[in-house]
Write a protein that holds these residues in place. Structure first.
Motif, PDB file in Angstrom:
ATOM      1  N   ALA A 172       0.828  -1.213   0.000  1.00 46.80           N
ATOM      2  CA  ALA A 172       0.000   0.000   0.000  1.00 46.80           C
ATOM      3  C   ALA A 172       0.856   1.254   0.000  1.00 46.80           C
ATOM      4  O   ALA A 172       0.504   2.266  -0.617  1.00 46.80           O
ATOM      5  N   LEU A 310      -5.212  -5.817  -3.214  1.00 49.63           N
ATOM      6  CA  LEU A 310      -4.560  -4.516  -3.359  1.00 49.63           C
ATOM      7  C   LEU A 310      -4.299  -4.164  -4.823  1.00 49.63           C
ATOM      8  O   LEU A 310      -4.092  -3.006  -5.156  1.00 49.63           O
ATOM      9  N   ILE A 313      -8.193  -2.969  -6.027  1.00 45.03           N
ATOM     10  CA  ILE A 313      -8.724  -1.715  -5.481  1.00 45.03           C
ATOM     11  C   ILE A 313      -8.177  -0.485  -6.200  1.00 45.03           C
ATOM     12  O   ILE A 313      -8.950   0.410  -6.563  1.00 45.03           O
ATOM     13  N   LEU A 332      -5.445   4.195   0.050  1.00 46.68           N
ATOM     14  CA  LEU A 332      -4.914   2.974   0.634  1.00 46.68           C
ATOM     15  C   LEU A 332      -4.160   3.219   1.934  1.00 46.68           C
ATOM     16  O   LEU A 332      -3.946   2.287   2.718  1.00 46.68           O
ATOM     17  N   GLY A 335      -5.559   2.076   5.481  1.00 49.05           N
ATOM     18  CA  GLY A 335      -5.496   0.631   5.654  1.00 49.05           C
ATOM     19  C   GLY A 335      -4.096   0.170   6.020  1.00 49.05           C
ATOM     20  O   GLY A 335      -3.918  -0.729   6.861  1.00 49.05           O
ATOM     21  N   THR A 366     -11.529 -11.063   6.837  1.00 53.23           N
ATOM     22  CA  THR A 366     -11.190 -10.605   5.482  1.00 53.23           C
ATOM     23  C   THR A 366     -12.296 -10.967   4.501  1.00 53.23           C
ATOM     24  O   THR A 366     -12.619 -10.180   3.590  1.00 53.23           O
ATOM     25  N   LEU A 373     -17.131  -5.021   0.298  1.00 49.51           N
ATOM     26  CA  LEU A 373     -16.651  -4.278  -0.872  1.00 49.51           C
ATOM     27  C   LEU A 373     -17.441  -4.644  -2.128  1.00 49.51           C
ATOM     28  O   LEU A 373     -17.532  -3.856  -3.070  1.00 49.51           O
ATOM     29  N   LEU A 385     -15.455   3.490   0.846  1.00 46.65           N
ATOM     30  CA  LEU A 385     -14.343   2.545   0.832  1.00 46.65           C
ATOM     31  C   LEU A 385     -13.453   2.658   2.061  1.00 46.65           C
ATOM     32  O   LEU A 385     -12.662   1.741   2.337  1.00 46.65           O
ATOM     33  N   LEU A 389     -11.549  -0.719   3.759  1.00 46.53           N
ATOM     34  CA  LEU A 389     -10.113  -0.838   3.536  1.00 46.53           C
ATOM     35  C   LEU A 389      -9.341  -0.829   4.854  1.00 46.53           C
ATOM     36  O   LEU A 389      -8.306  -1.501   4.983  1.00 46.53           O
ATOM     37  N   ARG A 392      -9.835  -4.253   6.204  1.00 50.25           N
ATOM     38  CA  ARG A 392      -9.030  -5.196   5.423  1.00 50.25           C
ATOM     39  C   ARG A 392      -7.591  -5.196   5.926  1.00 50.25           C
ATOM     40  O   ARG A 392      -6.963  -6.255   6.090  1.00 50.25           O
TER      41      ARG A 392
END
Length: 540
Positions: A172, A310, A313, A332, A335, A366, A373, A385, A389, A392
């Protein structure tokens, strides 16, 4: 097993007496944390550079005058070199010494990064990236092995948490950092940024890593050139197939067919070779430990979820929501921060709770996030989101850290390097398999949903007719003549269909990842208890 008592000498003295017990015991005092930071720094650099390039490919293509397919080898070359070296890292560390090999890999990675930044053409950049991947493959597996050999079982949770922060957050952080550097300083700085960090890591490795224990027989070992060659053929063909398959329409391409045959034949011959020679390049016999075999398989599934999700997204954010690279990185970032926080909090707990319980909770959590999602719509935005995220990032950690402890924590010390190499290889290959599957599934499901939606758009459908009339009137009011307005209305309706089909296809792949994690739960029965019930490794 003898533990080192250095409580009275807890400074960062890198001398052999302070760092290594004559029997090969664990490091004590603050020196062990310096070793943890050093090893983790190498792993973080390797993982970040796996994804940092992705957001800069368009700029690299324009600067070096490459085509889209050609510039893709900047990513592919690194990935292939990486997966080839990971399983060889244990053997290379044994031949040259663990500290010497880690330092060499770190120096090579840093030099290769500089060469990437100064590349004047695409071949130079691809060659430098391959060199970077070869050196980076040694860093990832060696870093985790160093931590297992440095910390006693009671402290492995915290030590692996330090390592895991980079591995989990890196995918990320890479696009976020890469987007910012590319937009502000230019794409070359995504490589130059490694120079100061690499120099710091080399200096720390020289100061803090335990000195290599010399073995008279180490350099007399005959090199398993056949094993190395078959590994290159098998893993290299498989990784190239996964990277290039979707672009070449998979087995419609002769190249992909040849690569598939080479991968299968090479893998069979490689396994036969390594199980039949006395000193193999890759010690596959380490898979006799049930926890390692099951954990490595689960690691591949974790790689699919970690890297595959990843991968999807950012594509959704940029392709559907119209986000820039920097905006996608910022999407991101929370997250990644959640992963780091939970990793630290879990560090101590993971040695006290059955790892299978934590991995199971992470897999279920998860899955729930993926199903959440899957509720996305064309109107979804950052607010929709954000929490999925964040969750996640948190639930993935529940799988990663306990799984590492359950898989590697019970291995004899002499087997940790080989086990760590195989474990990290399956996660990397799992990520590649996951991305390949999701890319293909995304294209197929988008075509499927578009065909279904178009079948409903007929001149006899009242809603379709009313929508076209409304759009035509809108464009006519903007000054277009009737023919042009009707064409614009049809184009707008087609664009709406494409958008809806894309959203539905992304929802499908999120559900797919969720189902995969639920189906992986039976593998937990074959894992060890990890920190809650693992015995201290033997072999010191």
């Amino acid at each position: 097993m003898t533990h080192v008592d250095r409580s009275s000498r807890s400074n960062l003295n890198p001398s052999p007496e302070a760092s290594l017990d004559p029997s090969g015991g664990y490091v004590q005092g603050s020196l062990k944390w310096a070793i943890a930071l050093t090893a983790s720094l190498g792993a973080i650099l390797e993982v970040i550079d796996t994804s940092i390039v992705n957001v800069a490919l368009t700029d690299i293509q324009a600067t070096l005058g490459a085509t889209v397919s050609e510039v893709g080898w900047v990513v592919t070359g690194y990935a292939i070199a990486n997966v080839i070296l990971i399983p060889l890292s244990a053997w290379l560390g044994d031949v040259f010494g663990k500290k010497a090999y880690f330092v060499f890999s770190m120096v090579g990675f840093t030099v290769a990064s500089v060469l990437c930044g100064f590349a004047v053409n695409l071949p130079m950049l691809v060659i430098a990236r391959i060199l970077q991947g070869l050196c980076g493959g040694g860093l990832l597996a060696k870093s985790q092995a160093i931590l297992f050999e440095t910390f006693p079982p009671a402290e492995q949770g915290v030590a692996q948490a330090v390592f895991g922060v980079g591995v989990i957050a890196g995918p990320a952080i890479g696009p976020t950092l890469g987007g910012y550097l590319t937009d502000t300083l230019g794409w070359r700085w995504i490589f130059f940024i490694n120079l100061p960090i690499g120099i710091a890591a080399v200096v720390m490795a020289l100061l803090f890593l335990r000195p290599d224990v010399k073995r008279r027989s180490r350099r007399r070992t005959k090199v398993d050139w056949w094993g190395i060659g078959l590994l290159i053929v098998a893993v290299g063909s498989l990784q190239t197939l996964l990277e290039e398959g979707e672009k070449n329409d998979w087995f419609e391409s002769g190249l992909i067919t040849v690569l598939a045959i080479a991968a299968v034949v090479g893998l069979v011959c490689f396994v036969w070779r390594e199980l039949s020679v006395r000193n193999p390049a890759v010690e596959l016999r380490v898979l006799r430990y049930r926890a390692l075999a099951a954990g490595s398989l689960y690691s591949g599934i974790l790689g699919m979820g970690l890297y595959g999700a990843l991968f999807a997204i950012p594509l959704f954010a940029q392709g559907v929501l119209g986000f820039s690279a920097t905006q996608t990185g910022l999407l991101l970032a929370p997250g990644a921060l959640a992963s780091a926080i939970v990793m630290v909090l879990l560090g101590k707990l993971s040695t006290q709770v059955d790892a299978r319980i934590l991995v199971g909770l992470g897999a279920i959590g998860t899955s729930l996030v993926m199903f959440n999602l899957a509720q996305i719509t064309p109107q979804s935005g950052t607010d929709d989101l954000f929490w999925p995220l964040v969750w996640r990032g948190a639930t993935t950690v529940l799988m990663f850290l306990p799984l590492s402890l359950a898989t590697l924590g019970g291995l004899p010390t002499r087997e940790v390097s080989a086990g760590s190499g195989f474990y990290n290889l399956t996660r990397q290959l799992g990520g590649s398999v996951g991305i390949a599957i999701l890319t293909t599934l995304l294209a197929q499901r988008e075509a499927f949903h578009r065909a279904i939606l178009l079948a409903k758009l007929t001149p006899y459908d009242l809603q379709t007719t009313q929508r076209l009339e409304s759009l035509t009137g809108l464009f006519q009011s903007g000054g277009a003549d009737s023919v042009t307005a009707q064409q614009q209305a049809l184009a707008a309706l087609s664009q709406t269909v494409n958008l809806q089909a894309a959203v539905l296809s992304y929802a499908d792949i999120f559900r797919f990842v969720g189902v995969v994690f639920l189906c992986s739960l039976p593998l937990l029965l074959f894992l060890g208890k990890g920190g809650a019930g693992a015995k201290a490794p033997v072999g010191h």
